[in-house]
Design an enzyme around this catalytic site. Sequence first.
Site, mmCIF file in Angstrom:
data_model
loop_
_atom_site.group_PDB
_atom_site.id
_atom_site.type_symbol
_atom_site.label_atom_id
_atom_site.label_comp_id
_atom_site.label_asym_id
_atom_site.label_seq_id
_atom_site.Cartn_x
_atom_site.Cartn_y
_atom_site.Cartn_z
ATOM 1 N N PRO A 81 40.220 44.431 49.786
ATOM 2 C CA PRO A 81 40.842 45.736 50.054
ATOM 3 C C PRO A 81 40.939 46.563 48.777
ATOM 4 C CG PRO A 81 42.242 43.907 50.816
ATOM 5 C CD PRO A 81 41.110 43.298 50.046
ATOM 6 N N SER A 84 44.131 46.780 45.980
ATOM 7 C CA SER A 84 44.926 45.577 46.273
ATOM 8 C C SER A 84 45.208 44.764 45.016
ATOM 9 C CB SER A 84 44.188 44.691 47.282
ATOM 10 O OG SER A 84 42.979 44.230 46.706
ATOM 11 N N SER A 88 38.511 45.377 43.360
ATOM 12 C CA SER A 88 37.419 45.879 44.214
ATOM 13 C C SER A 88 36.525 46.869 43.461
ATOM 14 C CB SER A 88 37.955 46.507 45.498
ATOM 15 O OG SER A 88 38.652 47.691 45.207
ATOM 16 N N ALA A 90 35.851 47.046 40.205
ATOM 17 C CA ALA A 90 34.995 46.354 39.222
ATOM 18 C C ALA A 90 33.883 45.596 39.938
ATOM 19 C CB ALA A 90 35.825 45.391 38.376
ATOM 20 N N ASP A 132 38.308 42.920 34.199
ATOM 21 C CA ASP A 132 37.881 42.861 35.601
ATOM 22 C C ASP A 132 36.353 42.871 35.702
ATOM 23 O OD1 ASP A 132 40.589 43.232 35.791
ATOM 24 O OD2 ASP A 132 40.513 44.831 37.271
HETATM 25 C C1 MEV Z 1 43.747 45.845 36.409
HETATM 26 O O1 MEV Z 1 43.182 44.845 37.255
HETATM 27 C C2 MEV Z 1 44.040 45.271 35.054
HETATM 28 C C3 MEV Z 1 44.625 46.255 34.032
HETATM 29 O O2 MEV Z 1 44.919 45.470 32.865
HETATM 30 C C4 MEV Z 1 43.661 47.369 33.680
HETATM 31 C C5 MEV Z 1 42.448 46.894 32.895
HETATM 32 O O3 MEV Z 1 42.460 45.830 32.289
HETATM 33 O O4 MEV Z 1 41.476 47.687 32.858
HETATM 34 C C6 MEV Z 1 45.932 46.857 34.516
#
Ligand code: MEV
Length: 313
Positions: A81, A84, A88, A90, A132
């Site tokens: 999703p 979520s 998603s 990345a 990610d």
């Molecule tokens: C998002 O999944 C993770 C964060 O650390 C952003 C990032 O690392 O780009 C919040």
Amino acid sequence: MSDIVASAPGKFIVLGEHAVVYGKPAVALAVDRRFTCRVRRSSRPNVNGRPFERGVHLHLDTIIGRNSCPPVSLETESEIPSGSGLGSSAAMSSAFSAAVRALCGRELDEREIAVDAFEAEYAAQGRASPMDASASTHGGGVVVNGPRGDRPLWSISKNSNTWDVSETDVPEMTFVVGYTGIKAPTGPQVEKVRKYRAKSRFAAEILDEIGQTALEGIGALDCNDVEGLGRLMTHDHKLLSILGVSCKELNKLVNAAERHSYGAKLTGSGGGGSMVALTDDPEAVCKAIALRGGQPFVVRTGEEGVRVSEILQ
Ligand code: MEV
């Protein structure tokens, strides 16, 4: 004429989100939910039948620009999703990069795909780490700026930060994810933390402590110390809450899961999205999450990274 189909997995962050944007350590595991992109050359560029729009499809536009890509038609299918907290965008970026590279007959270099996906995330979020993008591209377990002695994958620098990305063994541990059902895009959460950090030394210290917690957690993962890792996850959730990126729905699910877990925390950018619990009683955790209105699922880790196939028409 042939279609290229590429897919990449989502991920959850075990420890270190937000702080990793500023070059602190973090660790993520790829999960068994994938994003699939099917591309073919087309004189009318479109995404799922709708005209491609540069300002709307920022991730795709960045990747098209970086690859001098011919106009394509893209169909997507996702088991992750959006918003979520499970990566998603990345996964989409990694799969799309691999697909257009294959379409143009270019080498499928994992680092190059990860950099494409990172730059796409950076453009869409206003800033990002390659956490990610690296987890989706490589799969398995990925550590950023961990202790020396890791198995290095690649190094990525942007502005004043460098992220050394390495591979880590996937632990034999059971994780349950609980989705709040609240879509929370990453960009605004990252921007909220940037503003807080810019005006407060306290916020910068919290980010340092999140990085330190992740470093200790990487050690706990390495020696299969579930109790230690669980404690660090719960501590990390408290730090992320102080930073202002949790919300009452996430706290509710974390509290409910904690009773049956070694530890629990929000995962990803927060503000909604998902939490994750480390447990050896997944059934009880799933029940507790569902009772509080969350959508639980037991996560399968050790998922393969980006993969590509060609379908002849
Ligand atoms: C998002 O999944 C993770 C964060 O650390 C952003 C990032 O690392 O780009 C919040």
